[in-house]
Design an enzyme around this catalytic site. Structure first.
Site, PDB file in Angstrom:
ATOM      1  N   CYS A   2       0.867  -1.129   0.031  1.00  0.00           N
ATOM      2  CA  CYS A   2      -0.051   0.074  -0.020  1.00  0.00           C
ATOM      3  C   CYS A   2       1.095   1.137   0.084  1.00  0.00           C
ATOM      4  O   CYS A   2       1.894   1.431   0.799  1.00  0.00           O
ATOM      5  CB  CYS A   2      -0.950   0.133   1.258  1.00  0.00           C
ATOM      6  SG  CYS A   2      -2.159  -1.177   1.402  1.00  0.00           S
ATOM      7  N   ARG A  27       3.829  -0.595  -4.944  1.00  0.00           N
ATOM      8  CA  ARG A  27       3.642  -1.077  -3.513  1.00  0.00           C
ATOM      9  C   ARG A  27       2.463  -1.775  -3.504  1.00  0.00           C
ATOM     10  O   ARG A  27       1.854  -2.415  -2.401  1.00  0.00           O
ATOM     11  CB  ARG A  27       3.593   0.036  -2.404  1.00  0.00           C
ATOM     12  CG  ARG A  27       5.190   0.785  -2.419  1.00  0.00           C
ATOM     13  CD  ARG A  27       4.935   2.038  -1.455  1.00  0.00           C
ATOM     14  NE  ARG A  27       4.783   1.485  -0.161  1.00  0.00           N
ATOM     15  CZ  ARG A  27       5.864   1.469   0.763  1.00  0.00           C
ATOM     16  NH1 ARG A  27       7.035   1.894   0.398  1.00  0.00           N
ATOM     17  NH2 ARG A  27       5.470   1.008   2.307  1.00  0.00           N
ATOM     18  N   TRP A  73      -2.931  -2.596  -1.528  1.00  0.00           N
ATOM     19  CA  TRP A  73      -3.180  -4.002  -1.701  1.00  0.00           C
ATOM     20  C   TRP A  73      -3.812  -4.466  -0.411  1.00  0.00           C
ATOM     21  O   TRP A  73      -3.609  -4.382   0.494  1.00  0.00           O
ATOM     22  CB  TRP A  73      -1.221  -4.225  -1.465  1.00  0.00           C
ATOM     23  CG  TRP A  73      -1.114  -5.721  -1.557  1.00  0.00           C
ATOM     24  CD1 TRP A  73      -0.842  -6.373  -2.759  1.00  0.00           C
ATOM     25  CD2 TRP A  73      -0.911  -6.670  -0.662  1.00  0.00           C
ATOM     26  NE1 TRP A  73      -0.348  -7.510  -2.865  1.00  0.00           N
ATOM     27  CE2 TRP A  73      -0.735  -7.968  -1.425  1.00  0.00           C
ATOM     28  CE3 TRP A  73      -1.384  -6.682   0.548  1.00  0.00           C
ATOM     29  CZ2 TRP A  73      -0.407  -9.096  -0.741  1.00  0.00           C
ATOM     30  CZ3 TRP A  73      -1.226  -8.075   1.261  1.00  0.00           C
ATOM     31  CH2 TRP A  73      -0.785  -9.298   0.584  1.00  0.00           C
ATOM     32  N   ASN A  99      -2.060   2.189   5.960  1.00  0.00           N
ATOM     33  CA  ASN A  99      -1.171   1.093   5.619  1.00  0.00           C
ATOM     34  C   ASN A  99      -1.083   0.190   6.736  1.00  0.00           C
ATOM     35  O   ASN A  99      -0.691   0.661   7.856  1.00  0.00           O
ATOM     36  CB  ASN A  99       0.029   1.557   5.066  1.00  0.00           C
ATOM     37  CG  ASN A  99       0.378   2.008   3.846  1.00  0.00           C
ATOM     38  OD1 ASN A  99      -0.659   2.091   3.025  1.00  0.00           O
ATOM     39  ND2 ASN A  99       1.541   2.689   3.245  1.00  0.00           N
ATOM     40  N   GLY A 100      -1.105  -1.165   6.449  1.00  0.00           N
ATOM     41  CA  GLY A 100      -0.724  -1.883   7.936  1.00  0.00           C
ATOM     42  C   GLY A 100      -2.004  -2.964   7.917  1.00  0.00           C
ATOM     43  O   GLY A 100      -3.000  -2.760   7.409  1.00  0.00           O
ATOM     44  N   GLU A 486      15.933 -18.879  -7.039  1.00  0.00           N
ATOM     45  CA  GLU A 486      15.636 -17.285  -7.579  1.00  0.00           C
ATOM     46  C   GLU A 486      15.274 -17.561  -8.618  1.00  0.00           C
ATOM     47  O   GLU A 486      14.382 -16.612  -9.165  1.00  0.00           O
ATOM     48  CB  GLU A 486      17.079 -16.582  -7.416  1.00  0.00           C
ATOM     49  CG  GLU A 486      16.991 -15.149  -7.918  1.00  0.00           C
ATOM     50  CD  GLU A 486      15.895 -14.576  -7.271  1.00  0.00           C
ATOM     51  OE1 GLU A 486      15.355 -14.666  -6.112  1.00  0.00           O
ATOM     52  OE2 GLU A 486      15.579 -13.056  -7.678  1.00  0.00           O
ATOM     53  N   LYS A 490      11.625 -15.847  -9.850  1.00  0.00           N
ATOM     54  CA  LYS A 490      11.500 -15.020 -10.774  1.00  0.00           C
ATOM     55  C   LYS A 490      10.401 -15.188 -11.993  1.00  0.00           C
ATOM     56  O   LYS A 490       9.355 -14.516 -12.217  1.00  0.00           O
ATOM     57  CB  LYS A 490      12.689 -14.615 -11.709  1.00  0.00           C
ATOM     58  CG  LYS A 490      13.761 -13.547 -11.272  1.00  0.00           C
ATOM     59  CD  LYS A 490      13.511 -12.167 -10.844  1.00  0.00           C
ATOM     60  CE  LYS A 490      12.617 -12.102  -9.605  1.00  0.00           C
ATOM     61  NZ  LYS A 490      13.381 -12.022  -8.255  1.00  0.00           N
ATOM     62  N   GLU A 493       6.961 -15.382 -10.261  1.00  0.00           N
ATOM     63  CA  GLU A 493       6.323 -14.244  -9.722  1.00  0.00           C
ATOM     64  C   GLU A 493       5.626 -13.452 -10.913  1.00  0.00           C
ATOM     65  O   GLU A 493       4.727 -12.782 -10.823  1.00  0.00           O
ATOM     66  CB  GLU A 493       7.357 -13.309  -9.349  1.00  0.00           C
ATOM     67  CG  GLU A 493       7.958 -13.583  -7.901  1.00  0.00           C
ATOM     68  CD  GLU A 493       9.016 -12.662  -7.396  1.00  0.00           C
ATOM     69  OE1 GLU A 493       8.977 -12.030  -6.455  1.00  0.00           O
ATOM     70  OE2 GLU A 493      10.030 -12.473  -8.015  1.00  0.00           O
ATOM     71  N   HIS A 509      14.926 -37.350  -5.980  1.00  0.00           N
ATOM     72  CA  HIS A 509      14.122 -37.842  -4.658  1.00  0.00           C
ATOM     73  C   HIS A 509      12.824 -37.260  -4.957  1.00  0.00           C
ATOM     74  O   HIS A 509      11.711 -36.917  -3.855  1.00  0.00           O
ATOM     75  CB  HIS A 509      14.783 -37.135  -3.282  1.00  0.00           C
ATOM     76  CG  HIS A 509      16.057 -37.838  -3.187  1.00  0.00           C
ATOM     77  ND1 HIS A 509      16.384 -39.302  -2.846  1.00  0.00           N
ATOM     78  CD2 HIS A 509      17.271 -37.251  -3.111  1.00  0.00           C
ATOM     79  CE1 HIS A 509      17.563 -39.212  -2.696  1.00  0.00           C
ATOM     80  NE2 HIS A 509      18.251 -38.232  -2.968  1.00  0.00           N
ATOM     81  N   LYS A 608       5.662  -4.758  -3.585  1.00  0.00           N
ATOM     82  CA  LYS A 608       7.101  -4.529  -3.493  1.00  0.00           C
ATOM     83  C   LYS A 608       7.563  -4.743  -2.103  1.00  0.00           C
ATOM     84  O   LYS A 608       8.683  -5.241  -2.010  1.00  0.00           O
ATOM     85  CB  LYS A 608       7.362  -3.322  -4.297  1.00  0.00           C
ATOM     86  CG  LYS A 608       8.925  -3.255  -4.237  1.00  0.00           C
ATOM     87  CD  LYS A 608       9.836  -3.757  -5.221  1.00  0.00           C
ATOM     88  CE  LYS A 608      11.293  -3.523  -5.240  1.00  0.00           C
ATOM     89  NZ  LYS A 608      11.853  -5.017  -5.859  1.00  0.00           N
TER      90      LYS A 608
HETATM   91  C1  G6P Z   1       8.169  -9.064  -1.706  1.00  0.00           C
HETATM   92  C2  G6P Z   1       8.893  -8.853  -3.094  1.00  0.00           C
HETATM   93  C3  G6P Z   1      10.161  -9.658  -3.416  1.00  0.00           C
HETATM   94  C4  G6P Z   1      11.233  -9.486  -2.159  1.00  0.00           C
HETATM   95  C5  G6P Z   1      10.548  -9.751  -0.849  1.00  0.00           C
HETATM   96  C6  G6P Z   1      11.404  -9.297   0.356  1.00  0.00           C
HETATM   97  O1  G6P Z   1       7.808 -10.324  -1.835  1.00  0.00           O
HETATM   98  O2  G6P Z   1       7.899  -8.750  -3.790  1.00  0.00           O
HETATM   99  O3  G6P Z   1      10.619  -9.039  -4.337  1.00  0.00           O
HETATM  100  O4  G6P Z   1      12.347 -10.356  -2.340  1.00  0.00           O
HETATM  101  O5  G6P Z   1       9.263  -9.023  -0.580  1.00  0.00           O
HETATM  102  O6  G6P Z   1      11.542  -7.929   0.190  1.00  0.00           O
HETATM  103  P1  G6P Z   1      12.860  -7.213   0.876  1.00  0.00           P
HETATM  104  O7  G6P Z   1      12.221  -5.732   0.710  1.00  0.00           O
HETATM  105  O8  G6P Z   1      12.779  -7.523   2.516  1.00  0.00           O
HETATM  106  O9  G6P Z   1      13.847  -7.694   0.511  1.00  0.00           O
END
Ligand code: G6P
Length: 613
Positions: A2, A27, A73, A99-100, A486, A490, A493, A509, A608
């Site tokens: 948010c 956000r 969000w 927010n929160g 990772e 990616k 996501e 396994h 984000k």
């Molecule tokens: C969210 C984002 C990710 C990020 C994660 C941790 O899920 O979409 O891209 O890796 O948060 O965020 P940070 O800001 O703590 O690295």
């Protein structure tokens, strides 16, 4: 998670708010809304992107020089017009953006409903608007500021709040507990925002609100207090980022821009820290705690998402280069256990945003138990950067694409530098070792550049062959096991393709049962000491007709002959290899997502900065 923006001054507030919301859209982007006071309270809100709201405002008009805005969000209640913020009190005089999460919202809601209040939305935030109104109206002797304080004392949970009231049309009220807020100070105008991006083009003077604080803001003044009414003098900070860093610079997406920025962001991260002349690593942010770090019993790394993956790379780095035992934890799990951590241990939190709720909670838990708490963080001024005992900034520049790319590589660079510095201090790494590592480190930006130049087009072509693959498997060993995770993250996501990362040896396994001619398997075969083993894994996949996409280098040229597709990358030390192998995987997921017509920078359901637990 948010975004909050606010403005008071001479400008047309709706323009500033909409622009700010667009900058904050990464956000959260389920819905957006604004509230302006211009005689009366005017609220406009819309489900979906900020563009929808902006069209509505363009159609209906909205005048005024002060107001607040929000991009959401969703947590409580589906994304629709009604659940969008701002939420307004029953008498239509108070508007709140939040927010929160208000954890006790259902009991507060019930109490308010029992007292005859009617709710319009399913959100937790509306409770704040109605409770605040009730408290403010309960006595002539209560000022609006006091009413906010009394309201906040009844709230359990987290909040970044901005509030306006028609009774004080020249003021914006803000408060913070667990969700960031900053105040931008202009000439006869003030800005508020949940991060610096909406503020940066107007002023570089900012004040960061801390937990338990609130502020009353007019166009030419601000007053910061604690919720308990203790007046505070806050330090004014200077923002270090520029406008160009938060714009796309001709790239179709922020994500692609950020992938291509990596030669520079990696170099920026090492600048002044990897010092060839003195054959040393200089990390000013942790100099004072170096002895404690060197003598630590162990390091526990806590992080979420991509940052957790960089933490896993860190585990290999610290164990190999500094002979320090490391455990890597999901921050969310760490805090809910009864973690055995205390004096003599180091908790290292890693976070791009520096605001991830679970990571913050892990940090606080470890602090409470007496551990030294260090941070690796990208956003200067963020909560983690301020509340850790010491730390190192990644200096990757603002990362706007929701899927993290350059922040990951910068985090790995910081972990590498830390491990080398500790290894040197412990006497494990001799001068010759340091020389060799430093020379190689300094070559990494140009090696990344090489990959971007040579692999971009082949990957783009290859991506079109896999656009409709339903599943993907990523395999790696050693330093490249976290890269496999990772790469899979990616893809998942941004393209919504189901993808899993595995340590290559674990394939037999379980995941091997999934392999058939429909299953693309990305194999990262670019670490010398595991090359032979990776070749065996590739053969196992091939025997089951899986299609191999190999990330390889000349030290493992055999892979070329047995793979369906291969991307060649330059060789480097095994321990630096994640910084190169991750680049083709970022590009692959990007192009597949683009081919699938996905919103790369703002993937569905994600945000984000995850400031809720
Ligand atoms: C969210 C984002 C990710 C990020 C994660 C941790 O899920 O979409 O891209 O890796 O948060 O965020 P940070 O800001 O703590 O690295």
């Amino acid at each position: 998670m948010c975004g909050i923006v606010g403005y008071i001054g001479d400008r047309k507030a709706s323009d500033v708010l909409i622009k700010g919301l667009k900058r904050l859209e990464y956000r959260g982007y389920d819905s957006a809304g604004v509230a302006l006071i211009n005689g009366s309270l005017e609220v406009r809100k819309r489900k979906g992107k900020v563009d929808h709201l902006s069209k509505l405002i363009a159609k209906e008009g909205l005048s005024g020089n002060m107001g607040i805005g929000h991009t959401r969000w969703a947590t409580h209640g589906e994304p629709n017009d009604v659940n969008s913020h701002p939420h307004v009190s029953e008498n239509g005089k108070i508007a709140v953006v939040h927010n929160g999460i208000i954890e006790n919202y259902s009991s507060l809601k019930k109490q308010l409903a029992d007292r005859g209040k009617t709710f319009q939305s399913q959100t937790d935030t509306e409770v704040i608007a109605l409770l605040l109104e009730e408290i403010y109206n309960s006595s002539f002797e209560i000022s609006f500021e006091e009413a906010i304080q009394l309201t906040l004392k009844q709230i359990v949970g987290t909040y970044g709040l901005a509030i306006v009231h028609t009774d004080s049309p020249d003021k914006i009220y803000i408060a913070r507990k667990g969700s960031p807020l900053l105040l931008g100070i202009g000439e006869n105008e003030m800005f508020i925002a949940s991060d610096a991006s909406p503020i940066v083009e107007f002023t570089n003077k900012v004040i960061y609100l801390d937990d338990g604080e609130m502020a009353t803001i007019t166009r030419d003044n601000y007053k910061v207090k604690t919720i308990d009414d203790v007046v505070l003098t806050k330090e004014v900070h200077e923002l270090a980022i520029g406008l160009e860093e938060i714009e796309k610079a001709g790239y179709p997406h922020f994500m692609l821009k950020e992938i291509f920025e990596q030669p520079r962001s990696i170099a920026d991260c090492m600048r002044g820290r990897v010092v060839k002349e003195t054959n040393s690593i200089q990390l000013g942010g942790i100099e004072d705690v170096m002895d404690e770090l060197v003598n630590a019993r162990r390091i526990v790394i806590a992080a979420c998402g991509t940052s957790w993956h960089s933490g896993l790379v860190g585990e290999y780095l610290f164990e190999e280069l500094a002979k320090l035992p490391v455990e890597v934890e999901y921050a969310s799990e760490f805090r809910y256990r009864d973690p055995l951590i205390g004096r003599g241990d180091v908790l290292l939190v890693i976070s791009q945003s520096g605001e991830t709720a679970d990571t913050l909670a892990a940090m606080r838990e470890a602090k409470k138990r007496g551990a030294l708490v260090l941070g690796i963080c990208n956003v200067v001024g963020s909560t983690i950067s301020r509340d850790t005992d010491a730390g190192v900034f990644t200096h990757a520049g603002p990362e706007i694409g929701v899927a993290s790319t350059k922040a990951f590589t910068a985090q790995v660079v910081v972990l590498t530098m830390m491990a080398l510095a500790v290894g040197k201090h412990k006497g494990i790494l001799k001068d010759d070792d340091m020389r060799m590592y430093i020379n190689e480190l300094l070559m990494l930006p140009s090696k990344v550049e090489y990959i971007l130049e040579h692999a971009n087009e082949p990957i783009k072509k290859m991506a079109s062959l896999f656009t409709y693959a339903p599943n993907f498997l990523y395999l790696g060993r050693s330093y490249n096991f976290p890269v496999a995770l990772e790469g899979a993250l990616k893809l998942k996501e941004i393209s919504y393709i189901h993808a899993e990362g595995y340590p290559a040896a674990e394939m037999k396994h379980g995941p091997i049962a999934l392999i058939d001619e429909m299953m693309p398997v990305v194999v990262i075969a670019a670490t010398e000491h595991t090359n032979d083993k990776m070749i065996s894994n590739i053969e196992e996949v091939k025997a089951r007709k899986g299609r191999i996409i190999a990330i390889m280098n000349d030290a493992n040229s055999d892979v070329k002959d047995i793979s369906d597709f291969h991307i060649s990358i330059p060789t480097t030390k095994d321990c630096f290899s994640p910084l190169l192998t991750v680049i083709p995987l970022q590009l692959l997921s990007y192009y597949i997502a683009v081919n699938r017509g996905c919103n790369v920078d703002q993937p569905r359901n994600l945000a984000k900065s995850v400031t809720v637990e």
